[in-house]
Design a protein around this motif. Structure first.
Motif, PDB file in Angstrom:
ATOM      1  N   ASN A   9      40.056  42.617  35.411  1.00  0.00           N
ATOM      2  CA  ASN A   9      39.117  42.753  34.305  1.00  0.00           C
ATOM      3  C   ASN A   9      37.971  43.715  34.609  1.00  0.00           C
ATOM      4  OD1 ASN A   9      39.381  41.862  31.731  1.00  0.00           O
ATOM      5  ND2 ASN A   9      38.025  40.119  31.929  1.00  0.00           N
ATOM      6  N   GLU A  70      29.924  48.716  33.500  1.00  0.00           N
ATOM      7  CA  GLU A  70      29.812  47.600  32.561  1.00  0.00           C
ATOM      8  C   GLU A  70      30.118  48.119  31.165  1.00  0.00           C
ATOM      9  OE1 GLU A  70      29.284  44.444  33.047  1.00  0.00           O
ATOM     10  OE2 GLU A  70      28.956  44.535  35.208  1.00  0.00           O
ATOM     11  N   GLY A 146      38.395  42.593  27.300  1.00  0.00           N
ATOM     12  CA  GLY A 146      38.218  41.649  28.396  1.00  0.00           C
ATOM     13  C   GLY A 146      39.135  40.460  28.402  1.00  0.00           C
ATOM     14  N   ILE A 148      39.706  37.979  26.271  1.00  0.00           N
ATOM     15  CA  ILE A 148      39.146  36.725  25.779  1.00  0.00           C
ATOM     16  C   ILE A 148      39.536  36.595  24.308  1.00  0.00           C
ATOM     17  CG2 ILE A 148      37.219  36.666  27.398  1.00  0.00           C
ATOM     18  CD1 ILE A 148      35.442  37.773  25.229  1.00  0.00           C
ATOM     19  N   LEU A 407      34.294  32.664  26.921  1.00  0.00           N
ATOM     20  CA  LEU A 407      34.294  33.025  28.330  1.00  0.00           C
ATOM     21  C   LEU A 407      35.682  33.027  28.939  1.00  0.00           C
ATOM     22  CD1 LEU A 407      31.150  31.048  29.590  1.00  0.00           C
ATOM     23  CD2 LEU A 407      31.321  33.456  28.967  1.00  0.00           C
ATOM     24  N   GLY A 408      36.685  32.668  28.181  1.00  0.00           N
ATOM     25  CA  GLY A 408      38.050  32.724  28.696  1.00  0.00           C
ATOM     26  C   GLY A 408      38.345  31.688  29.756  1.00  0.00           C
ATOM     27  N   ASN A 518      37.027  34.970  37.098  1.00  0.00           N
ATOM     28  CA  ASN A 518      37.011  35.350  35.689  1.00  0.00           C
ATOM     29  C   ASN A 518      35.746  36.172  35.449  1.00  0.00           C
ATOM     30  OD1 ASN A 518      37.074  35.552  32.945  1.00  0.00           O
ATOM     31  ND2 ASN A 518      36.915  33.370  32.538  1.00  0.00           N
ATOM     32  N   THR A 519      35.875  37.477  35.419  1.00  0.00           N
ATOM     33  CA  THR A 519      34.718  38.359  35.321  1.00  0.00           C
ATOM     34  C   THR A 519      34.309  38.516  33.864  1.00  0.00           C
ATOM     35  OG1 THR A 519      35.509  39.572  37.251  1.00  0.00           O
ATOM     36  CG2 THR A 519      33.804  40.626  35.915  1.00  0.00           C
ATOM     37  N   GLN A 520      33.045  38.171  33.557  1.00  0.00           N
ATOM     38  CA  GLN A 520      32.504  38.314  32.214  1.00  0.00           C
ATOM     39  C   GLN A 520      31.074  38.857  32.312  1.00  0.00           C
ATOM     40  OE1 GLN A 520      34.329  38.028  29.685  1.00  0.00           O
ATOM     41  NE2 GLN A 520      36.068  36.856  30.482  1.00  0.00           N
ATOM     42  N   LEU A 524      27.271  37.203  27.994  1.00  0.00           N
ATOM     43  CA  LEU A 524      28.137  36.129  27.521  1.00  0.00           C
ATOM     44  C   LEU A 524      27.828  34.818  28.221  1.00  0.00           C
ATOM     45  CD1 LEU A 524      31.705  37.669  27.053  1.00  0.00           C
ATOM     46  CD2 LEU A 524      30.131  36.840  25.317  1.00  0.00           C
TER      47      LEU A 524
END
Length: 735
Positions: A9, A70, A146, A148, A407-408, A518-520, A524
């Protein structure tokens, strides 16, 4: 995280024209065995995902040809679950069902194998009767933003007039024409006003609260209460009620529409079914709980317990505030405690979200807040998991569902009365109690029942919330470094001689590629985990819970000057209950802006929100003694004022002349009487002065007439006339 590290991600930005792409691209899949990485370009019209060697990606980053970057998500995706309209949620879920079979496969990453995507999409399109171009469009959008589910929301951000009521032509009834005809032959139908909508909301609540059997019954109750003709004769019987004319009644269709608009469907279902049936039959269980954990960040477990100790207030050590609630988040692979929260609320989602926010963010600033200085490597967890195991109590409602789509994170709900499903986090509480020695601290809960005459142990409480949190953080750090878990060692770990502490297991999994974080974006995480509330924009700052904040954005937008001119208005803020120093709000583009506490708010600086609210509540209520004393003095003051007024009225009646003075003359002499009274007051003040008393005798013979007295008897210019005569007399006496 190292800028040369590429994980799932991650967004890569091209800095050289020698790379096979321009702009930014997102990593969709990393095949560790084959050494291949799958990318998709981030563009308005992205091209088909493409594969490069993982070694080439590392070389791009090392040489500086590319860098980690980003990607700002669109504004329509930056919403929590309860802010998304039902229709948009339905479209999102429908879109997800279309591609779920391609994304969530039995073999992870199957669609990213070279040459496999076209065949899989074609088979899936044939099986689901969907068009291939539709599936490609949804897949590309899901991957670009991403991976999600909120990426599948419809983009209505700039469409229409969101949040603004529609304005209809005067006298024109919206909607389809009514079926009934009025007596005059014209079509009838009431144009609803604000009062009608209020009546409908009251009546529909009868159906929501399960007080009537159907919406029709609620409609009839509403007509009977609000839409009947008034009796001509007061006290008429209720048996001869007459409805207003048909063109003055809302229809059943209007009643049903505005009733559903006032109350959420899930709220209605939950209220009518009852809490027990809702929990058993209707509550959504989103996510999956697969057996097997592959590495750090695969699955976190969260739970809460009430600590066996009583605490006191930081503002006043004599205020006992009760027992705190401890929330703990544990990584299942390493058994490391990745997040903790100590508060006074819960157990429930509102406390669990604070623990999750702590687990997903850096720990250096958090520990510094409680007087503990650590390096980032001392507590290295700041990642989001793929799965989260929790109790029903922590993860109820749409707020918790929002972390799934926003946020998945897949949520696995443990069944009731089955703590063994969360054995890792349940056992951590026993270890923390033993490590922190809670039962030996003053104010701790005793296991045996106190005997008669024995001192209440609650009165021995000495620790406040911050001091107890400091102890718990120190205990967590001790556990993470020194608790041995030899049963967790694999053959590779044993070969390397790894000491089986939780932090070492975590680091080993991260370094050896077993982690799947889990990269967010931080926005978020703030949006879905920080609690939010309403603040007030006032002329002195942004007022939240009695505390005042400011920020550069508010000053640039002239919020405070506008509040002084137009009055207060509300704004939604996000806050961290661990620290009252900052709150966050969203600007016009939904970027998070930090607001800082005003320098004048020293009494609430470096305090937790619960402590500040308790302090404000305590000082805001007067004691019983103070209330009685104030009331008693007020009664005495009223009696004294009444006595003085009564005496003055008696003296005025006694001083009345035998012949009454005309009212017109009394009003005309006010100015003269005022001048005389002022002169008398001045002479009285001179006589009562200590210095004046020494010179009264010597100066009384030669003192000129008082100017006020002169004004009273010689008119407004009398003082000037006497002054002129005095100067002429002195001139005539010169030799």
């Amino acid at each position: 995280m190292d800028n040369t590290t590429a994980i799932l991600n991650t967004v890569i930005e091209a800095l050289s024209d020698q790379l096979p792409f321009e702009g930014m691209a997102r990593i969709l899949w990393i095949d560790e065995h084959a050494g291949l990485t799958t990318f998709i370009t981030i563009a308005e019209t992205p091209r088909k995902p493409w594969i490069v060697a993982s070694e080439d990606v590392q070389m791009w980053l090392l040489r500086g040809d590319a860098r980690r970057s980003e990607f700002r998500l669109p504004a329509y995706m930056l919403r929590v679950e309860e802010d998304i309209p039902e229709g948009e949620r339905v479209l999102r879920d429908r879109n997800w069902e279309r591609i779920a079979g391609l994304v969530d496969t039995a073999v992870p990453g199957e669609i990213f194998v070279a040459g496999a995507m076209g065949a899989l999409v074609a088979l899936h399109a044939e099986a689901t009767a969907a068009q291939r171009k539709t599936l490609y469009r949804l897949l590309y959008r899901y991957w670009t933003f991403g991976q999600i589910r909120n990426a599948l929301l419809p983009d209505y951000e700039n469409v229409g007039a969101p949040g603004k009521p529609r304005v209809f032509s005067t006298g024109k009834r919206p909607g389809r024409p009514p079926k009934h005809l009025a007596k005059s032959g014209e079509r009838c139908g009431k144009i609803l006003g604000d009062d009608d909508k209020g009546f409908i909301k009251i009546g529909y609540s009868l159906y929501r609260n399960n007080e009537v059997a159907s919406v029709t019954d609620a409609y009839h109750r509403t007509l009977r209460r609000f839409y009947v003709e008034e009796h001509v004769v007061p006290g008429g019987s209720a048996d001869d009620l007459t409805l207003k004319p048909l063109d003055q009644l809302p229809s059943l269709r209007q009643f049903s529409y505005w009733g559903r608009k006032a109350f959420d469907d899930l709220t209605i279902l939950r209220s009518r079914a009852g809490e027990r049936r809702w929990q058993k039959d209707h509550r959504g269980l989103t996510g999956r709980a697969n057996d097997g954990v592959y590495g750090p960040c695969h699955r976190f477990e969260i739970d809460a317990t009430i600590a066996d100790i009583y605490l006191v207030s930081r503002y006043n050590r004599n205020w006992v505030i009760g027992r705190p609630v401890i929330y703990v988040v544990v990584d299942v692979f390493s058994t490391m405690i990745v997040g903790i929260f100590v508060g006074l609320e819960g157990p429930g989602w509102n406390g669990a979200r604070h623990a999750l926010f702590n687990a997903f963010t850096d720990k250096v600033a958090f520990c510094r807040t409680y007087g503990i200085e650590i390096e980032a490597s001392a507590w290295p967890s700041h990642h989001l998991p793929q799965e989260l195991m929790a109790d029903r109590g922590e993860m109820l409602g749409q707020a918790a569902e929002g972390i799934v789509s926003g946020l998945g994170i897949d949520i696995a709900i443990a069944p009731p009365f089955r703590p063994d499903w969360k054995a890792i986090v349940e056992s951590r509480f026993r270890l923390l109690n033993k490590t922190s020695q809670i039962h030996w601290i003053p104010g701790a809960v005793r296991e045996r029942i106190a005997e008669r005459g024995e001192r209440d142990y609650r009165l021995d409480a000495v620790l406040d919330l911050a001091e107890f949190t400091n102890i718990m953080i120190s205990s967590v750090l001790h556990y993470n470094y020194h608790s041995r878990r030899p049963d967790r060692l694999t053959a590779d770990m044993i070969r390397e001689g790894l000491e089986p502490s939780p932090v070492n297991l975590w680091r080993w999994g991260i370094e050896n590629g077993l982690a799947a974080p889990n990269t967010q974006p931080d926005d978020l995480v703030y949006l879905h985990l920080l609690p939010r509330d309403t603040a007030s924009i006032q002329r002195g700052g942004i007022c939240f819970k009695g505390m005042y904040y400011t920020c550069a954005y508010a000053i640039q937008q002239n919020w405070f000057a506008r509040a002084r001119k137009d009055g207060r208005r509300s704004v939604t803020v996000w806050y961290d209950p661990n620290d009252t120093a900052h709150v966050w709000l969203q600007d016009d583009l939904r970027n998070f802006v930090r607001c800082d506490l005003l320098a004048s708010e020293k009494r609430v600086a470096q305090r937790r929100l619960e402590e500040v609210l308790d302090m404000l509540d305590m000082i805001g209520k007067p004691t019983a003694e103070n209330t009685y004393a104030t009331l008693n003095d007020k009664i005495r003051l009223d009696a004294h004022i009444g006595a003085v007024v009564e005496q003055a009225q008696f003296e005025k009646r006694a001083a009345q002349p035998a012949t009454p003075v005309p009212v017109s003359r009394q009003a005309a002499d006010i100015k003269t009487h005022r001048a005389f009274e002022r002169a008398a007051e001045q002479r009285r003040s001179v006589v009562t002065s200590p210095v004046a008393e020494q010179h009264t005798t010597s100066s009384s013979a030669t003192a000129p007439p008082s100017s006020s007295v002169v004004e009273a008897y010689a008119g407004e210019r009398g003082g000037e006339v006497l002054s002129l005569l005095g100067r002429l007399r002195n001139k005539g006496n010169r030799p």
